[in-house]
Design a protein around this motif. Structure first.
Motif, PDB file in Angstrom:
ATOM      1  N   MET A 285     -12.552  40.484 -95.624  1.00 28.50           N
ATOM      2  CA  MET A 285     -12.498  39.021 -95.735  1.00 28.50           C
ATOM      3  C   MET A 285     -11.224  38.465 -95.079  1.00 28.50           C
ATOM      4  SD  MET A 285     -14.290  38.507 -99.512  1.00 28.50           S
ATOM      5  CE  MET A 285     -12.971  37.588-100.114  1.00 28.50           C
ATOM      6  N   MET A 286     -10.108  39.166 -95.217  1.00 26.36           N
ATOM      7  CA  MET A 286      -8.875  38.702 -94.583  1.00 26.36           C
ATOM      8  C   MET A 286      -8.981  38.768 -93.063  1.00 26.36           C
ATOM      9  SD  MET A 286      -5.849  40.037 -97.113  1.00 26.36           S
ATOM     10  CE  MET A 286      -4.549  39.179 -96.224  1.00 26.36           C
ATOM     11  N   VAL A 287      -9.561  39.840 -92.547  1.00 24.15           N
ATOM     12  CA  VAL A 287      -9.737  39.964 -91.098  1.00 24.15           C
ATOM     13  C   VAL A 287     -10.663  38.859 -90.589  1.00 24.15           C
ATOM     14  CG1 VAL A 287     -10.687  41.423 -89.253  1.00 24.15           C
ATOM     15  CG2 VAL A 287      -9.189  42.429 -90.997  1.00 24.15           C
ATOM     16  N   ILE A 288     -11.746  38.607 -91.297  1.00 22.70           N
ATOM     17  CA  ILE A 288     -12.643  37.510 -90.920  1.00 22.70           C
ATOM     18  C   ILE A 288     -11.879  36.183 -90.974  1.00 22.70           C
ATOM     19  CG2 ILE A 288     -14.670  36.176 -91.645  1.00 22.70           C
ATOM     20  CD1 ILE A 288     -15.893  38.905 -92.546  1.00 22.70           C
ATOM     21  N   GLY A 289     -11.083  35.992 -92.006  1.00 22.37           N
ATOM     22  CA  GLY A 289     -10.274  34.781 -92.133  1.00 22.37           C
ATOM     23  C   GLY A 289      -9.330  34.591 -90.959  1.00 22.37           C
ATOM     24  N   VAL A 290      -8.702  35.671 -90.512  1.00 22.91           N
ATOM     25  CA  VAL A 290      -7.797  35.582 -89.354  1.00 22.91           C
ATOM     26  C   VAL A 290      -8.570  35.115 -88.133  1.00 22.91           C
ATOM     27  CG1 VAL A 290      -6.419  36.952 -87.732  1.00 22.91           C
ATOM     28  CG2 VAL A 290      -6.092  37.240 -90.195  1.00 22.91           C
ATOM     29  N   PHE A 291      -9.757  35.680 -87.915  1.00 26.28           N
ATOM     30  CA  PHE A 291     -10.550  35.277 -86.748  1.00 26.28           C
ATOM     31  C   PHE A 291     -11.023  33.833 -86.871  1.00 26.28           C
ATOM     32  CE2 PHE A 291     -10.673  39.834 -86.028  1.00 26.28           C
ATOM     33  CZ  PHE A 291     -10.434  39.880 -84.664  1.00 26.28           C
ATOM     34  N   LEU A 292     -11.323  33.371 -88.074  1.00 27.51           N
ATOM     35  CA  LEU A 292     -11.703  31.965 -88.253  1.00 27.51           C
ATOM     36  C   LEU A 292     -10.521  31.030 -87.990  1.00 27.51           C
ATOM     37  CD1 LEU A 292     -13.974  32.193 -91.418  1.00 27.51           C
ATOM     38  CD2 LEU A 292     -14.689  31.767 -89.049  1.00 27.51           C
ATOM     39  N   VAL A 293      -9.324  31.476 -88.347  1.00 20.06           N
ATOM     40  CA  VAL A 293      -8.125  30.664 -88.107  1.00 20.06           C
ATOM     41  C   VAL A 293      -7.858  30.500 -86.625  1.00 20.06           C
ATOM     42  CG1 VAL A 293      -5.600  30.650 -88.353  1.00 20.06           C
ATOM     43  CG2 VAL A 293      -7.034  31.109 -90.335  1.00 20.06           C
ATOM     44  N   ILE A 294      -8.054  31.548 -85.834  1.00 15.55           N
ATOM     45  CA  ILE A 294      -7.730  31.451 -84.400  1.00 15.55           C
ATOM     46  C   ILE A 294      -8.881  30.903 -83.578  1.00 15.55           C
ATOM     47  CG2 ILE A 294      -6.003  33.266 -84.506  1.00 15.55           C
ATOM     48  CD1 ILE A 294      -8.009  35.126 -83.122  1.00 15.55           C
ATOM     49  N   LYS A 295     -10.068  30.798 -84.168  1.00 18.83           N
ATOM     50  CA  LYS A 295     -11.211  30.235 -83.447  1.00 18.83           C
ATOM     51  C   LYS A 295     -10.905  28.787 -83.108  1.00 18.83           C
ATOM     52  CE  LYS A 295     -16.236  29.943 -83.841  1.00 18.83           C
ATOM     53  NZ  LYS A 295     -16.587  28.644 -83.419  1.00 18.83           N
ATOM     54  N   ARG A 296     -11.076  28.424 -81.883  1.00 21.88           N
ATOM     55  CA  ARG A 296     -10.777  27.074 -81.436  1.00 21.88           C
ATOM     56  C   ARG A 296     -12.053  26.281 -81.227  1.00 21.88           C
ATOM     57  NH1 ARG A 296      -6.325  28.700 -82.783  1.00 21.88           N
ATOM     58  NH2 ARG A 296      -4.553  28.933 -81.462  1.00 21.88           N
ATOM     59  N   ALA A 297     -12.025  25.041 -81.644  1.00 20.41           N
ATOM     60  CA  ALA A 297     -13.148  24.142 -81.386  1.00 20.41           C
ATOM     61  C   ALA A 297     -13.168  23.813 -79.891  1.00 20.41           C
ATOM     62  CB  ALA A 297     -13.012  22.880 -82.213  1.00 20.41           C
TER      63      ALA A 297
ATOM     64  N   VAL B 295       0.153  36.193 -82.919  1.00 23.25           N
ATOM     65  CA  VAL B 295       0.579  36.579 -84.273  1.00 23.25           C
ATOM     66  C   VAL B 295      -0.634  36.895 -85.145  1.00 23.25           C
ATOM     67  CG1 VAL B 295       1.798  35.807 -86.347  1.00 23.25           C
ATOM     68  CG2 VAL B 295       2.785  35.372 -84.100  1.00 23.25           C
ATOM     69  N   SER B 296      -1.753  36.226 -84.905  1.00 23.45           N
ATOM     70  CA  SER B 296      -2.965  36.526 -85.678  1.00 23.45           C
ATOM     71  C   SER B 296      -3.428  37.960 -85.446  1.00 23.45           C
ATOM     72  CB  SER B 296      -4.080  35.543 -85.326  1.00 23.45           C
ATOM     73  OG  SER B 296      -3.735  34.251 -85.767  1.00 23.45           O
ATOM     74  N   PHE B 297      -3.371  38.424 -84.212  1.00 25.57           N
ATOM     75  CA  PHE B 297      -3.758  39.809 -83.953  1.00 25.57           C
ATOM     76  C   PHE B 297      -2.722  40.783 -84.501  1.00 25.57           C
ATOM     77  CE2 PHE B 297      -6.915  37.907 -81.244  1.00 25.57           C
ATOM     78  CZ  PHE B 297      -8.006  38.722 -81.496  1.00 25.57           C
ATOM     79  N   VAL B 298      -1.460  40.367 -84.530  1.00 26.60           N
ATOM     80  CA  VAL B 298      -0.437  41.179 -85.209  1.00 26.60           C
ATOM     81  C   VAL B 298      -0.814  41.301 -86.679  1.00 26.60           C
ATOM     82  CG1 VAL B 298       1.977  41.206 -85.966  1.00 26.60           C
ATOM     83  CG2 VAL B 298       1.426  40.641 -83.596  1.00 26.60           C
ATOM     84  N   LEU B 299      -1.242  40.207 -87.284  1.00 24.90           N
ATOM     85  CA  LEU B 299      -1.637  40.211 -88.694  1.00 24.90           C
ATOM     86  C   LEU B 299      -2.813  41.156 -88.937  1.00 24.90           C
ATOM     87  CD1 LEU B 299      -1.413  39.218 -91.585  1.00 24.90           C
ATOM     88  CD2 LEU B 299      -2.727  37.199 -90.933  1.00 24.90           C
ATOM     89  N   VAL B 300      -3.804  41.141 -88.054  1.00 20.98           N
ATOM     90  CA  VAL B 300      -4.943  42.060 -88.197  1.00 20.98           C
ATOM     91  C   VAL B 300      -4.440  43.506 -88.137  1.00 20.98           C
ATOM     92  CG1 VAL B 300      -7.077  42.896 -87.125  1.00 20.98           C
ATOM     93  CG2 VAL B 300      -6.677  40.444 -87.348  1.00 20.98           C
ATOM     94  N   GLY B 301      -3.538  43.786 -87.190  1.00 24.66           N
ATOM     95  CA  GLY B 301      -2.960  45.127 -87.102  1.00 24.66           C
ATOM     96  C   GLY B 301      -2.204  45.509 -88.356  1.00 24.66           C
ATOM     97  N   GLN B 302      -1.477  44.550 -88.920  1.00 26.92           N
ATOM     98  CA  GLN B 302      -0.739  44.806 -90.156  1.00 26.92           C
ATOM     99  C   GLN B 302      -1.688  45.098 -91.309  1.00 26.92           C
ATOM    100  OE1 GLN B 302       1.621  41.212 -90.335  1.00 26.92           O
ATOM    101  NE2 GLN B 302       3.434  42.280 -89.614  1.00 26.92           N
ATOM    102  N   LEU B 303      -2.780  44.356 -91.400  1.00 23.25           N
ATOM    103  CA  LEU B 303      -3.755  44.573 -92.470  1.00 23.25           C
ATOM    104  C   LEU B 303      -4.351  45.980 -92.395  1.00 23.25           C
ATOM    105  CD1 LEU B 303      -5.552  41.108 -92.402  1.00 23.25           C
ATOM    106  CD2 LEU B 303      -4.017  41.958 -94.187  1.00 23.25           C
ATOM    107  N   ILE B 304      -4.677  46.401 -91.197  1.00 25.61           N
ATOM    108  CA  ILE B 304      -5.230  47.751 -91.013  1.00 25.61           C
ATOM    109  C   ILE B 304      -4.174  48.800 -91.375  1.00 25.61           C
ATOM    110  CG2 ILE B 304      -6.064  49.398 -89.280  1.00 25.61           C
ATOM    111  CD1 ILE B 304      -7.348  46.879 -87.867  1.00 25.61           C
ATOM    112  N   ALA B 305      -2.957  48.603 -90.873  1.00 26.66           N
ATOM    113  CA  ALA B 305      -1.891  49.581 -91.122  1.00 26.66           C
ATOM    114  C   ALA B 305      -1.529  49.669 -92.602  1.00 26.66           C
ATOM    115  CB  ALA B 305      -0.650  49.235 -90.290  1.00 26.66           C
ATOM    116  N   ILE B 306      -1.413  48.513 -93.278  1.00 27.43           N
ATOM    117  CA  ILE B 306      -1.039  48.583 -94.694  1.00 27.43           C
ATOM    118  C   ILE B 306      -2.121  49.261 -95.516  1.00 27.43           C
ATOM    119  CG2 ILE B 306       0.526  46.605 -94.638  1.00 27.43           C
ATOM    120  CD1 ILE B 306      -1.666  44.936 -95.992  1.00 27.43           C
ATOM    121  N   SER B 307      -3.360  49.067 -95.128  1.00 28.04           N
ATOM    122  CA  SER B 307      -4.452  49.719 -95.851  1.00 28.04           C
ATOM    123  C   SER B 307      -4.363  51.229 -95.714  1.00 28.04           C
ATOM    124  CB  SER B 307      -5.796  49.218 -95.336  1.00 28.04           C
ATOM    125  OG  SER B 307      -5.915  47.834 -95.573  1.00 28.04           O
ATOM    126  N   LEU B 308      -4.086  51.712 -94.510  1.00 27.61           N
ATOM    127  CA  LEU B 308      -3.970  53.153 -94.285  1.00 27.61           C
ATOM    128  C   LEU B 308      -2.720  53.729 -94.956  1.00 27.61           C
ATOM    129  CD1 LEU B 308      -5.060  53.263 -90.537  1.00 27.61           C
ATOM    130  CD2 LEU B 308      -6.346  54.125 -92.514  1.00 27.61           C
TER     131      LEU B 308
END
Length: 155
Positions: free
Chosen positions: A140-152, A103-116
Motif C-alpha cells: 500500500m505504501m509503494v502504491i501510495g508513492v506512485f499515486l503521489v508522483i502521478k501527474r495529471a 525522492v519518491s523512488f528513493v522512498l520506494v527503495g527505502q521501503l524495500i530495504a527496510i523490509s529486508l
C-alpha cells in the motif's frame, strides 16, 4: 518527553529534510555547473558540522584504533559509500526528473530495504519478521508513492 514522541518526531523532521536537501543541492549543482562540486560542498559542510558535534561530544576516544580493529566489520563503512552515491545521484537526477519523482523512488527503495533489513535482522538490526499485514502495508505504501508522483495531464 517519552521516546515514543521524540524518536518519530526527529525522524519526521529528518525525512522532511531529505527532499529539501535534494532540491537545495540540485540547485547548487546547476548554479555551480557541477554535480561533483555541489556534492563536495555538501560533504564539506557536513564534515564541519560533524567535527563540531564530535568536539562538543568529547572528541575522539583514546582507544579509537583498537575499537576499529577489534569491533567494526568492513561492511559498516559502506554507509559512507551509499551516502555519497545518494548525494551524487539525487543532485544529478533531480534537475532532470524532478525532486518529487527522484525522492519518491528513493522512498520506494527505502521501503524495500527496510523490509529486508528488518525481516532478516541484517547488520545487527533488531529482527522483525515480515507477516501478511506488514507485506500489505508495504504494498500500500509503494502504491501510495506512485499515486503521489502521478501527474495529471496538462490542460
Amino acid at each position: 518527553m517519552p521516546n515514543s514522541i521524540i524518536y518519530p518526531s526527529l525522524m519526521l523532521i529528518a525525512g522532511i529534510g531529505i527532499p529539501i536537501m535534494a532540491a537545495l543541492n540540485s540547485g547548487l549543482g546547476m548554479k555551480l555547473g557541477s554535480t561533483a562540486l555541489a556534492t563536495t560542498v555538501l560533504f564539506f559542510v557536513g564534515l564541519m558540522i560533524s567535527l563540531i558535534y564530535l568536539w562538543q561530544a568529547g572528541g575522539l576516544p583514546s582507544d579509537l584504533f583498537e575499537r576499529i580493529e577489534n569491533h567494526v566489520s568492513w561492511y559498516f563503512y559502506l554507509g559512507g559509500l551509499l551516502v555519497a552515491f545518494y548525494i551524487f545521484s539525487i543532485t544529478w537526477v533531480s534537475p532532470k526528473y524532478g525532486v518529487g519523482n527522484a525522492v519518491s523512488f528513493v522512498l520506494v527503495g527505502q521501503l524495500i530495504a527496510i523490509s529486508l533489513i528488518d525481516h532478516f535482522g541484517w547488520f545487527g538490526s533488531r529482527q522483525s519478521l515480515m507477516d501478511t499485514s506488514r507485506a500489505m502495508g508495504l504494498v500500500m505504501m509503494v502504491i501510495g508513492v506512485f499515486l503521489v508522483i502521478k501527474r495529471a495531464p496538462a490542460a
